[in-house]
Design an enzyme around this catalytic site. Structure first.
Site, PDB file in Angstrom:
ATOM      1  N   ASP A  78      36.933  37.970  44.500  1.00 13.54           N
ATOM      2  CA  ASP A  78      37.067  38.646  45.725  1.00 13.54           C
ATOM      3  C   ASP A  78      36.505  37.886  47.164  1.00 13.54           C
ATOM      4  OD1 ASP A  78      34.411  38.696  44.291  1.00 13.54           O
ATOM      5  OD2 ASP A  78      33.613  40.017  45.803  1.00 13.54           O
ATOM      6  N   HIS A  79      36.239  36.457  46.721  1.00 11.75           N
ATOM      7  CA  HIS A  79      35.986  35.707  47.808  1.00 11.75           C
ATOM      8  C   HIS A  79      36.937  34.591  48.114  1.00 11.75           C
ATOM      9  CE1 HIS A  79      31.551  36.867  47.829  1.00 11.75           C
ATOM     10  NE2 HIS A  79      32.110  37.328  46.814  1.00 11.75           N
ATOM     11  N   HIS A 121      28.378  41.371  50.911  1.00 13.41           N
ATOM     12  CA  HIS A 121      28.555  42.612  50.333  1.00 13.41           C
ATOM     13  C   HIS A 121      27.504  43.834  50.808  1.00 13.41           C
ATOM     14  CE1 HIS A 121      31.399  41.806  46.863  1.00 13.41           C
ATOM     15  NE2 HIS A 121      30.580  40.747  46.627  1.00 13.41           N
ATOM     16  N   HIS A 154      31.999  30.551  46.644  1.00 14.03           N
ATOM     17  CA  HIS A 154      31.974  30.499  45.309  1.00 14.03           C
ATOM     18  C   HIS A 154      33.339  30.761  44.836  1.00 14.03           C
ATOM     19  CE1 HIS A 154      30.567  34.462  45.722  1.00 14.03           C
ATOM     20  NE2 HIS A 154      30.689  34.622  44.407  1.00 14.03           N
ATOM     21  N   HIS A 157      24.157  32.787  40.992  1.00 15.36           N
ATOM     22  CA  HIS A 157      25.070  33.500  40.723  1.00 15.36           C
ATOM     23  C   HIS A 157      26.421  32.913  39.996  1.00 15.36           C
ATOM     24  CE1 HIS A 157      27.633  37.188  41.824  1.00 15.36           C
ATOM     25  NE2 HIS A 157      28.561  36.055  42.434  1.00 15.36           N
ATOM     26  N   ASP A 195      27.259  35.487  47.584  1.00 17.46           N
ATOM     27  CA  ASP A 195      26.665  36.371  46.659  1.00 17.46           C
ATOM     28  C   ASP A 195      25.246  35.880  46.075  1.00 17.46           C
ATOM     29  OD1 ASP A 195      28.731  38.090  47.106  1.00 17.46           O
ATOM     30  OD2 ASP A 195      29.580  37.865  45.270  1.00 17.46           O
ATOM     31  N   HIS A 198      34.678  33.458  42.791  1.00 21.21           N
ATOM     32  CA  HIS A 198      34.974  34.745  42.294  1.00 21.21           C
ATOM     33  C   HIS A 198      36.513  35.201  43.348  1.00 21.21           C
ATOM     34  CE1 HIS A 198      30.861  35.618  40.427  1.00 21.21           C
ATOM     35  NE2 HIS A 198      31.568  35.047  39.488  1.00 21.21           N
TER      36      HIS A 198
HETATM   37 ZN   LIG Z   1      31.268  39.242  45.707  1.00 18.38          ZN
HETATM   38 ZN   LIG Z   2      30.365  36.492  43.389  1.00 18.73          ZN
END
Ligand SMILES: [Zn+2]
Ligand SMILES: [Zn+2]
Length: 257
Positions: free
Chosen positions: A56-57, A168, A52, A108, A130, A54
């Site tokens: 941090d990905h 995570h 996805h 999410h 996530d 985001h």
């Molecule tokens: Zn994440």
């Molecule tokens: Zn995420």
């Protein structure tokens, strides 16, 4: 074939798979730990799998693609830097000789996907980003409780021995909430002890398995009477159906300290 969670940022894992020659990485929010792993083992990065959009990905995707020429796969319905091979439910890809089937798991984010491999050295495995965490699930940033509940149900229907590779290390904090929901769940109590031991030794609590999650994760247990009762104890207006129980649990978790 090696399966390694590379730690990044505060609590992310960049799942890294290699066969001694070639590698793949899932959701590289940061390129640096991946580049170091490639150099250490003298590996060629064959592919990057994204679940996805985001940051941090995806933060390390451009740098890794430029440095290695790896193919990048990701969800069809999200805004992710091109070039990208866009995937939807039912698509199949082969990377490092492993066959992955794509699952749509919105909730999410609106276009979140997961990668399911039925035979990873004889056992199934899922990279679920996530969506599903150990003893928890992702927050609903772009989806409805109905969508997320369906996505979790789809993941819960995978074989029990499926390894759950989520992104995570939230397990201990998720477990605090899970215990508040189901204080009498013995599987949960045993799992808390195991996870505390793993964390105190600096070990990841992941991967988990689908079978274990069905025993300890309140978000996969919305049809268990004790869980539905706890949801009603938190919000007496919760209707009895599983989606409403899920929605109350998710809201409760958002406020839980
Ligand atoms: Zn994440
Ligand atoms: Zn995420």
């Amino acid at each position: 074939m090696k399966l390694i969670p590379l730690p990044a940022f505060q609590d992310n894992y960049l799942w890294f798979v290699h066969d001694g020659h070639k590698a793949l990485v899932v959701d590289p929010g940061d390129a640096q730990p991946v580049i170091e792993a490639l150099q250490r083992e003298r590996l060629k990065l064959e592919a990057i799998l994204v679940t996805h959009h985001h940051q941090d990905h995806i933060g390390g995707v451009d740098q890794l693609r430029d440095a290695t020429g790896a193919r990048v796969f990701g969800p069809a319905r999200e805004k992710i830097p091109e070039p990208l091979e866009r995937l939807v439910e039912g698509d199949r890809i082969t990377v490092l000789g492993l066959d992955f089937r794509v699952l749509d798991v919105p909730g999410h984010t609106a276009g979140h996907i997961a990668y399911y491999c039925e035979n990873f050295e004889g056992r199934p495995l899922v990279f679920c980003g996530d969506t599903l965490f150990s003893a928890g699930c992702g927050r609903l940033f772009e989806g409805t409780p109905q969508q997320m509940a369906q996505s979790l149900e789809k993941l819960a229907s995978l074989p029990g021995e499926t390894r759950v590779c989520c992104t995570h290390e939230y397990t201990l904090s998720n477990l605090k909430f899970a215990l508040a929901v189901e204080p009498g769940n013995l599987d949960l109590i045993h799992y808390v002890k195991r996870c505390q031991d793993m964390r105190s030794q600096g070990q990841p609590t992941l991967p988990s398995t689908i079978g274990l999650e069905k025993q300890v994760n309140p978000f996969l247990r919305t049809s268990v009477p004790a869980v539905a009762q706890a949801a009603r104890g938190h919000d007496a207006s919760t209707p009895p159906d599983a989606v409403s129980v899920f929605a109350t649990l998710r809201q409760w978790k958002n406020e839980f300290k």
